[in-house]
Design an enzyme around this catalytic site. Structure first.
Site, PDB file in Angstrom:
ATOM      1  N   HIS A  87       4.774  -8.299  -1.072  1.00 36.11           N
ATOM      2  CA  HIS A  87       4.713  -6.959  -0.471  1.00 36.11           C
ATOM      3  C   HIS A  87       3.480  -6.807   0.429  1.00 36.11           C
ATOM      4  O   HIS A  87       3.563  -6.257   1.529  1.00 36.11           O
ATOM      5  CB  HIS A  87       4.695  -5.905  -1.584  1.00 36.11           C
ATOM      6  CG  HIS A  87       4.968  -4.520  -1.116  1.00 36.11           C
ATOM      7  ND1 HIS A  87       6.189  -4.113  -0.629  1.00 36.11           N
ATOM      8  CD2 HIS A  87       4.167  -3.429  -1.043  1.00 36.11           C
ATOM      9  CE1 HIS A  87       6.126  -2.842  -0.290  1.00 36.11           C
ATOM     10  NE2 HIS A  87       4.905  -2.399  -0.518  1.00 36.11           N
ATOM     11  N   ARG A 126     -16.442  -3.451   0.054  1.00 32.93           N
ATOM     12  CA  ARG A 126     -16.429  -3.084   1.487  1.00 32.93           C
ATOM     13  C   ARG A 126     -16.315  -1.578   1.718  1.00 32.93           C
ATOM     14  O   ARG A 126     -16.180  -1.134   2.847  1.00 32.93           O
ATOM     15  CB  ARG A 126     -15.251  -3.815   2.157  1.00 32.93           C
ATOM     16  CG  ARG A 126     -15.500  -5.302   2.248  1.00 32.93           C
ATOM     17  CD  ARG A 126     -14.235  -6.125   2.386  1.00 32.93           C
ATOM     18  NE  ARG A 126     -14.572  -7.547   2.489  1.00 32.93           N
ATOM     19  CZ  ARG A 126     -14.958  -8.308   1.461  1.00 32.93           C
ATOM     20  NH1 ARG A 126     -15.051  -7.805   0.233  1.00 32.93           N
ATOM     21  NH2 ARG A 126     -15.256  -9.583   1.649  1.00 32.93           N
TER      22      ARG A 126
HETATM   23  N1  INI Z   1       0.078   0.769   1.385  1.00 33.18           N
HETATM   24  C1  INI Z   1      -1.264   0.622   1.570  1.00 33.18           C
HETATM   25  O1  INI Z   1      -1.860   1.333   2.386  1.00 33.18           O
HETATM   26  N2  INI Z   1      -1.935  -0.322   0.843  1.00 33.18           N
HETATM   27  C2  INI Z   1      -1.323  -1.131  -0.063  1.00 33.18           C
HETATM   28  O2  INI Z   1      -2.017  -1.966  -0.699  1.00 33.18           O
HETATM   29  C3  INI Z   1       0.075  -0.999  -0.256  1.00 33.18           C
HETATM   30  N3  INI Z   1       0.748  -1.846  -1.196  1.00 33.18           N
HETATM   31  O3  INI Z   1       0.180  -2.833  -1.656  1.00 33.18           O
HETATM   32  O4  INI Z   1       1.893  -1.610  -1.544  1.00 33.18           O
HETATM   33  C4  INI Z   1       0.770  -0.006   0.490  1.00 33.18           C
HETATM   34  N4  INI Z   1       2.091   0.168   0.325  1.00 33.18           N
HETATM   35  C5  INI Z   1       2.771   1.345   0.803  1.00 33.18           C
HETATM   36  C6  INI Z   1       3.224   1.205   2.262  1.00 33.18           C
HETATM   37  O5  INI Z   1       2.124   1.283   3.149  1.00 33.18           O
HETATM   38  C7  INI Z   1       4.202   2.314   2.637  1.00 33.18           C
HETATM   39  O6  INI Z   1       3.576   3.578   2.498  1.00 33.18           O
HETATM   40  C8  INI Z   1       5.486   2.310   1.777  1.00 33.18           C
HETATM   41  O7  INI Z   1       6.060   1.024   1.732  1.00 33.18           O
HETATM   42  C9  INI Z   1       6.529   3.305   2.355  1.00 33.18           C
HETATM   43  O8  INI Z   1       6.908   2.917   3.676  1.00 33.18           O
END
Ligand code: INI
Length: 152
Positions: A87, A126
């Site tokens: 993912h 960070r």
């Molecule tokens: N979104 C993030 O900003 N950081 C992450 O680490 C993350 N993970 O790991 O799943 C993440 N997922 C959500 C993604 O950005 C979308 O909002 C979601 O898939 C709906 O489109």
């Protein structure tokens, strides 16, 4: 030599796009970004913050803000943290790919203040601890780019 400075000779307007996902980290990036902008003389009414669900949603909103003509730079703040599935690669890849062409398409600097890290510990490092604050760095980078573009 054409080089940006860290001093804004004239007021500038900033768009910030902040992800809600991993908000514990992103809130710290946002605080660092706002602190750096304010301490460079930027007034609060020159800063607009848009919140998006996650890093995947950032490119569309950054693109809209950059194309609006209302901002001299747009700063993207987020944190993509690797998990046990692929993912991470999809989210981080879509975010960075989506953001990468916006500056050249619109002529407005887009600053990549999105952490892409392997662990929460690396993210915390960070976001205001031992590796500094990437949100503050993004703010200073935005100021430098605005200054450089004004001098070209
Ligand atoms: N979104 C993030 O900003 N950081 C992450 O680490 C993350 N993970 O790991 O799943 C993440 N997922 C959500 C993604 O950005 C979308 O909002 C979601 O898939 C709906 O489109």
């Amino acid at each position: 030599t054409l080089e940006g400075t860290m001093i804004l000779s004239a007021p500038a307007r900033f768009g910030i796009v902040a992800a809600r996902f991993n908000h514990f980290i992103v809130d710290a990036l946002e605080a660092g970004c706002l602190d750096a902008l304010r301490r460079h003389g930027v007034k609060d009414d020159a800063i607009a913050i848009a919140r998006v669900p996650g890093a995947f949603e950032m490119p569309l909103v950054v693109q809209k803000m950059a194309a609006s003509g209302k901002y001299d730079a747009v700063i993207a703040l987020g944190a993509v943290i690797r998990g046990s599935t692929p993912h991470f690669d999809h989210v981080a890849g879509a975010c960075s790919r989506g953001l990468s062409g916006i500056a050249t398409d619109t002529g407005v600097p887009v600053i990549f203040g999105v952490l892409t890290v392997d662990s929460i510990e690396q993210a915390i490092e960070r976001a205001g601890t031992k590796a500094g604050n990437k949100g503050a760095e993004a703010a200073v980078t935005a100021i430098e780019m605005i200054s450089l573009l004004r001098g070209l």
